[in-house]
Design a protein around this motif. Sequence first.
Motif, PDB file in Angstrom:
ATOM      1  N   VAL A 136       0.968  -1.214   0.036  1.00 16.52           N
ATOM      2  CA  VAL A 136       0.034   0.067  -0.010  1.00 16.52           C
ATOM      3  C   VAL A 136       0.833   1.295   0.006  1.00 16.52           C
ATOM      4  O   VAL A 136       0.432   2.103  -0.680  1.00 16.52           O
ATOM      5  N   VAL A 137       2.066   1.368   0.636  1.00 19.62           N
ATOM      6  CA  VAL A 137       2.776   2.691   0.977  1.00 19.62           C
ATOM      7  C   VAL A 137       4.168   2.622   0.016  1.00 19.62           C
ATOM      8  O   VAL A 137       4.779   3.441   0.289  1.00 19.62           O
ATOM      9  N   GLN A 138       4.106   1.437  -0.816  1.00 21.91           N
ATOM     10  CA  GLN A 138       5.238   1.603  -1.720  1.00 21.91           C
ATOM     11  C   GLN A 138       5.755   2.756  -2.417  1.00 21.91           C
ATOM     12  O   GLN A 138       6.565   3.461  -2.535  1.00 21.91           O
ATOM     13  N   GLU A 139       4.634   3.611  -3.009  1.00 20.90           N
ATOM     14  CA  GLU A 139       4.652   4.712  -3.574  1.00 20.90           C
ATOM     15  C   GLU A 139       5.179   5.669  -2.675  1.00 20.90           C
ATOM     16  O   GLU A 139       6.096   6.682  -2.811  1.00 20.90           O
ATOM     17  N   LEU A 140       4.570   5.724  -1.469  1.00 19.23           N
ATOM     18  CA  LEU A 140       4.930   6.683  -0.376  1.00 19.23           C
ATOM     19  C   LEU A 140       6.660   6.732  -0.133  1.00 19.23           C
ATOM     20  O   LEU A 140       7.349   7.820   0.264  1.00 19.23           O
ATOM     21  N   LEU A 141       6.954   5.553   0.031  1.00 16.79           N
ATOM     22  CA  LEU A 141       8.213   5.138   0.477  1.00 16.79           C
ATOM     23  C   LEU A 141       9.198   6.015  -0.752  1.00 16.79           C
ATOM     24  O   LEU A 141      10.267   6.260  -0.078  1.00 16.79           O
ATOM     25  N   ALA A 142       8.958   5.567  -1.938  1.00 17.04           N
ATOM     26  CA  ALA A 142       9.773   5.957  -2.975  1.00 17.04           C
ATOM     27  C   ALA A 142       9.796   7.407  -3.251  1.00 17.04           C
ATOM     28  O   ALA A 142      10.563   7.813  -3.937  1.00 17.04           O
ATOM     29  N   THR A 143       8.725   8.037  -2.826  1.00 19.64           N
ATOM     30  CA  THR A 143       8.565   9.638  -3.121  1.00 19.64           C
ATOM     31  C   THR A 143       8.740  10.411  -1.903  1.00 19.64           C
ATOM     32  O   THR A 143       9.717  10.875  -1.659  1.00 19.64           O
ATOM     33  N   GLU A 144       7.886  10.442  -1.026  1.00 17.65           N
ATOM     34  CA  GLU A 144       8.001  11.594  -0.039  1.00 17.65           C
ATOM     35  C   GLU A 144       9.077  10.994   1.157  1.00 17.65           C
ATOM     36  O   GLU A 144       9.670  11.785   1.440  1.00 17.65           O
ATOM     37  N   LEU A 145       9.049   9.772   1.398  1.00 16.87           N
ATOM     38  CA  LEU A 145      10.172   9.288   2.481  1.00 16.87           C
ATOM     39  C   LEU A 145      11.508   9.651   2.056  1.00 16.87           C
ATOM     40  O   LEU A 145      12.218  10.185   2.602  1.00 16.87           O
ATOM     41  N   ARG A 146      11.582   8.914   0.880  1.00 17.84           N
ATOM     42  CA  ARG A 146      13.024   9.037   0.217  1.00 17.84           C
ATOM     43  C   ARG A 146      13.297  10.492  -0.154  1.00 17.84           C
ATOM     44  O   ARG A 146      14.433  10.660   0.395  1.00 17.84           O
ATOM     45  N   LEU A 147      12.662  11.122  -0.514  1.00 21.10           N
ATOM     46  CA  LEU A 147      13.106  12.517  -0.908  1.00 21.10           C
ATOM     47  C   LEU A 147      13.383  13.423   0.407  1.00 21.10           C
ATOM     48  O   LEU A 147      14.374  14.233   0.475  1.00 21.10           O
ATOM     49  N   LEU A 148      12.665  13.181   1.523  1.00 18.17           N
ATOM     50  CA  LEU A 148      12.984  13.854   2.870  1.00 18.17           C
ATOM     51  C   LEU A 148      14.137  13.111   3.554  1.00 18.17           C
ATOM     52  O   LEU A 148      14.980  13.920   3.902  1.00 18.17           O
ATOM     53  N   VAL A 149      14.347  11.916   3.316  1.00 19.83           N
ATOM     54  CA  VAL A 149      15.678  11.252   3.886  1.00 19.83           C
ATOM     55  C   VAL A 149      16.790  11.842   3.156  1.00 19.83           C
ATOM     56  O   VAL A 149      17.841  12.191   3.691  1.00 19.83           O
ATOM     57  N   LEU A 150      16.865  11.871   1.753  1.00 22.72           N
ATOM     58  CA  LEU A 150      18.046  12.495   0.686  1.00 22.72           C
ATOM     59  C   LEU A 150      18.098  13.831   1.335  1.00 22.72           C
ATOM     60  O   LEU A 150      19.239  14.279   1.419  1.00 22.72           O
ATOM     61  N   GLU A 151      17.041  14.697   1.559  1.00 24.42           N
ATOM     62  CA  GLU A 151      17.133  16.083   1.668  1.00 24.42           C
ATOM     63  C   GLU A 151      18.106  16.293   3.352  1.00 24.42           C
ATOM     64  O   GLU A 151      18.898  16.853   3.415  1.00 24.42           O
ATOM     65  N   LYS A 152      17.569  15.361   4.256  1.00 24.30           N
ATOM     66  CA  LYS A 152      18.179  15.617   5.639  1.00 24.30           C
ATOM     67  C   LYS A 152      19.260  14.812   5.664  1.00 24.30           C
ATOM     68  O   LYS A 152      20.393  15.198   6.336  1.00 24.30           O
ATOM     69  N   ALA A 153      19.836  13.832   4.763  1.00 26.35           N
ATOM     70  CA  ALA A 153      20.979  13.289   4.886  1.00 26.35           C
ATOM     71  C   ALA A 153      21.995  14.307   4.335  1.00 26.35           C
ATOM     72  O   ALA A 153      23.132  14.439   4.669  1.00 26.35           O
ATOM     73  N   ALA A 154      21.625  15.108   3.377  1.00 29.43           N
ATOM     74  CA  ALA A 154      22.482  16.193   2.753  1.00 29.43           C
ATOM     75  C   ALA A 154      22.743  17.145   3.769  1.00 29.43           C
ATOM     76  O   ALA A 154      23.995  17.704   3.661  1.00 29.43           O
ATOM     77  N   VAL A 155      21.841  17.541   4.647  1.00 26.84           N
ATOM     78  CA  VAL A 155      22.193  18.225   5.739  1.00 26.84           C
ATOM     79  C   VAL A 155      23.328  17.793   6.646  1.00 26.84           C
ATOM     80  O   VAL A 155      24.110  18.522   7.107  1.00 26.84           O
ATOM     81  N   VAL A 156      23.006  16.454   6.915  1.00 30.07           N
ATOM     82  CA  VAL A 156      24.112  15.996   7.815  1.00 30.07           C
ATOM     83  C   VAL A 156      25.282  15.946   7.224  1.00 30.07           C
ATOM     84  O   VAL A 156      26.456  16.288   7.890  1.00 30.07           O
ATOM     85  N   GLN A 157      25.454  15.594   5.902  1.00 33.85           N
ATOM     86  CA  GLN A 157      26.821  15.882   5.139  1.00 33.85           C
ATOM     87  C   GLN A 157      27.290  17.125   5.181  1.00 33.85           C
ATOM     88  O   GLN A 157      28.772  17.413   5.356  1.00 33.85           O
ATOM     89  N   TYR A 158      26.503  18.037   5.030  1.00 38.60           N
ATOM     90  CA  TYR A 158      27.001  19.513   4.973  1.00 38.60           C
ATOM     91  C   TYR A 158      27.598  19.696   6.614  1.00 38.60           C
ATOM     92  O   TYR A 158      28.497  20.494   6.781  1.00 38.60           O
ATOM     93  N   TRP A 159      26.900  19.256   7.567  1.00 41.12           N
ATOM     94  CA  TRP A 159      27.416  19.615   8.946  1.00 41.12           C
ATOM     95  C   TRP A 159      29.056  18.920   8.946  1.00 41.12           C
ATOM     96  O   TRP A 159      29.486  19.556   9.589  1.00 41.12           O
ATOM     97  N   VAL A 160      28.871  17.791   8.537  1.00 46.59           N
ATOM     98  CA  VAL A 160      30.106  17.104   8.580  1.00 46.59           C
ATOM     99  C   VAL A 160      31.239  17.851   7.812  1.00 46.59           C
ATOM    100  O   VAL A 160      32.484  17.997   8.440  1.00 46.59           O
ATOM    101  N   GLU A 161      30.817  18.261   6.563  1.00 50.32           N
ATOM    102  CA  GLU A 161      31.961  19.073   5.710  1.00 50.32           C
ATOM    103  C   GLU A 161      32.559  20.379   6.364  1.00 50.32           C
ATOM    104  O   GLU A 161      33.493  20.845   6.153  1.00 50.32           O
ATOM    105  N   GLN A 162      31.508  20.676   7.129  1.00 46.47           N
ATOM    106  CA  GLN A 162      31.549  22.258   7.970  1.00 46.47           C
ATOM    107  C   GLN A 162      32.388  21.746   9.354  1.00 46.47           C
ATOM    108  O   GLN A 162      32.728  22.839   9.944  1.00 46.47           O
TER     109      GLN A 162
END
Length: 222
Positions: A136-162
């Motif tokens: 039922v939620v496969q589409e939500l996992l591949a869209t909403e959840l994935r996009l949010l995690v990618l966005e927040k993981a990029a923030v973590v990477q930014y903090w690491v680089e800084q």
Amino acid sequence: MEHPLDISPPESTPDSASPAGNKGQIRQANEALILLAAEHVFARAGFGGATMAAIAEASGLPKANLHYYFGSKQALYRAVLERILSDWLMPAHGITRDADPRTALERYIRAKMALSAERPDASKVWANEILHGAQVVQELLATELRLLVLEKAAVVQYWVEQGRMAPVDGMQLFFTIWAATQTYADFDVQICAVMGQSTLRASDFERATDHVVGLVLRGCGL
């Protein structure tokens, strides 16, 4: 005779008169009751074992309301899952580049632990859906959840680089936090058995939350 609860179609102009506005409030309140009751029933019976009659009984509303607001058990189940995901994603919005890493991650972890403590049924419903292939939620996992995690993981990477936190894999960090926080809802029976008690008390969640927060922050060099 008119039913005492709102199970009739809404007015065509809901904002034009007070009665229509009241109907809107009644609808929202009824939907909230139904979703919470469905969360409870689906957590215990699974989708296959749950019935609209059992959900209606748990909500204290007539079965007709469930069918009017959600149409079918399938639609209600999807609405429950969408609500769970929305509530889980909300705390992550505080993880931004300008935020203090320690504060942002601690608030996120505490919010996730609070959800496990306050709505363990939500976590169980979600876990059961995932274990059965997320049909039922496969589409939500591949869209909403994935996009949010990618966005927040990029923030973590930014903090690491800084140089603001230790080098960690941002995506894996979120997986670790989910596992550490949701286990207190999904496997509460196992945890209680090991601890020699029948339920997890508020004090148990406070102790567990402090432990998870400290463990994750130390692993992130914070």
